[in-house]
Scaffold this motif. Structure first.
Motif, PDB file in Angstrom:
ATOM      1  N   SER A   1       0.811  -1.217   0.000  1.00 40.29           N
ATOM      2  CA  SER A   1       0.000   0.000   0.000  1.00 40.29           C
ATOM      3  C   SER A   1       0.846   1.269   0.000  1.00 40.29           C
ATOM      4  N   SER A   2       2.156   1.124  -0.117  1.00 43.87           N
ATOM      5  CA  SER A   2       3.093   2.258  -0.180  1.00 43.87           C
ATOM      6  C   SER A   2       2.983   3.183   1.025  1.00 43.87           C
ATOM      7  N   PRO A   3       3.152   2.659   2.250  1.00 44.07           N
ATOM      8  CA  PRO A   3       3.113   3.528   3.425  1.00 44.07           C
ATOM      9  C   PRO A   3       4.360   4.401   3.504  1.00 44.07           C
ATOM     10  N   ALA A   4       4.226   5.566   4.138  1.00 40.90           N
ATOM     11  CA  ALA A   4       5.400   6.395   4.382  1.00 40.90           C
ATOM     12  C   ALA A   4       6.299   5.756   5.425  1.00 40.90           C
ATOM     13  N   GLU A   5       5.688   5.031   6.348  1.00 39.66           N
ATOM     14  CA  GLU A   5       6.421   4.340   7.401  1.00 39.66           C
ATOM     15  C   GLU A   5       5.695   3.048   7.705  1.00 39.66           C
ATOM     16  N   LEU A   6       6.437   1.957   7.842  1.00 42.42           N
ATOM     17  CA  LEU A   6       5.859   0.663   8.187  1.00 42.42           C
ATOM     18  C   LEU A   6       6.716   0.064   9.300  1.00 42.42           C
ATOM     19  N   ALA A   7       6.289   0.279  10.533  1.00 39.90           N
ATOM     20  CA  ALA A   7       7.033  -0.176  11.707  1.00 39.90           C
ATOM     21  C   ALA A   7       6.463  -1.499  12.203  1.00 39.90           C
TER      22      ALA A   7
END
Length: 348
Positions: free
Chosen positions: A199-205
């Motif tokens: 989903s093209s997240p800006a951040e995936l923690a």
């Protein structure tokens, strides 16, 4: 009706792990079952063991969600070997997985597409119906999700937990550029990272106390790995929180990670006594909270499609494989706490 061919003795046999009651199992050998009307017989290639199966074996599953004696096994993949009356013979030889919930398809919830909320009563392969810890499993043909001819059936055995995560992703509605966090880096968590990365997240923690699992999450597409203490310093940061751990405190802590107006999806199976969600925080933060138990047909379709496109690669999550005869050794690994133990498979 197509039936499996007979051997030299005229009778083919099929083995299955039968859990007669909590803590007691045996490997039984019976004649290969014939599929009834609307059913298919599947030759099992691989079946995954999860904590729900361990709960069945230990006797810790809610009595309303298991029926002894039972052949467990709800995570599996295989090849259609025979079809029953009224089923397209062309299915024979196709690689497949199948939904576990035996939804009726006729109640209001099913007609609305919410097959995991079927109002006709709970029935699920591996819990109330014979499952796939066996050479063969019989399922309704309407529950099949066919795979590509070159599909890796070993990896496809993880499409059931992947469907649960696909349901969570549907509920969470991730948008490109959002800050997303996955709580827990077990099988569900690592599958969640793979699907959410698309989903093209800006951040995936990812939050997990086990450093090795955090490192694996990074290889699956996470942008950062946090332990619970580190995550606590980021409360209120994330647009979407997907909880997969089912630990006593993770429902409450996941809500604190979400920003005001954020979304939280709970997929972990919590035990009685788990910490509750603070209603004051919930109301003031205006959070949207969803829970997921199982997966509707639409989520299964999402997971199978992602698998076929290569967006989902469950194979690296598999760490152990055992034959049916070593079921006791296999189930003992699940939930044992060893961070080196990932998905455990039975290979008939």
């Amino acid at each position: 009706m197509s039936r499996p061919p007979s051997g030299e003795s005229g009778t083919r046999t099929s083995r299955a792990v039968l859990v007669e009651r909590p803590g007691a199992h045996r490997l039984v050998e019976r004649e290969v079952p014939a599929p009834g009307p609307g059913e298919v017989l599947v030759k099992v290639a691989a079946a995954g063991i999860c904590m729900s199966d361990r709960e069945v074996y230990d006797g810790h599953r809610d009595p309303g969600y298991v029926r002894y004696p039972v052949v467990p096994g709800h995570e599996w993949a295989g090849t259609v070997e025979a079809v029953g009356e009224g089923v397209d013979p062309a299915l024979t030889g196709r690689k497949t997985v199948a939904e576990g919930f035996r939804a009726c398809g006729a109640c209001e919830r099913c007609r609305c597409g919410e097959t995991s909320l079927c109002a006709s009563g709970y029935a699920e392969t591996g819990f109330t119906e014979p499952g796939a810890f066996a050479d063969h499993v019989i399922v309704p043909a309407r529950l099949l999700h066919l795979l590509d001819d070159d599909a890796d059936l070993r990896a496809a055995a993880l499409l059931e937990p992947a469907a649960v995560i696909a349901a969570a992703v549907r509920a969470g509605r991730p948008q490109p550029g959002e800050r997303v966090v996955v709580v827990g880096a077990g099988t569900l968590g690592l599958l969640a990272v793979q699907l959410l990365a698309a989903s093209s997240p800006a951040e995936l923690a990812v939050v997990d106390p086990r450093a090795a699992r955090g490192d694996q999450a990074l290889r699956c597409g996470a942008s950062r790995s946090l332990d619970p203490d580190g995550a606590a310093r980021l409360e209120g940061r994330f647009d979407l929180v997907v909880e997969t751990a089912g630990a006593p405190t993770t429902a409450a802590s996941s809500c604190r990670l979400a920003r005001r107006g954020g979304r939280v999806v709970l997929t972990g199976m919590f035990t009685p006594g788990a910490a509750g969600i603070d209603p004051v925080h919930l109301s003031l933060s205006q959070l949207e909270i969803r829970s997921v138990f199982g997966a509707p047909s639409s989520a299964w379709s999402d997971a199978v499609r992602a698998f076929g496109l290569g967006l989902l690669d469950p194979a690296p999550l598999i760490t152990h494989e055992y034959p049916l005869e070593r079921f006791a050794d296999a189930v003992a690994l699940v939930g044992g706490g060893d961070p080196k133990t990932g998905k455990v498979l039975l290979r008939p």
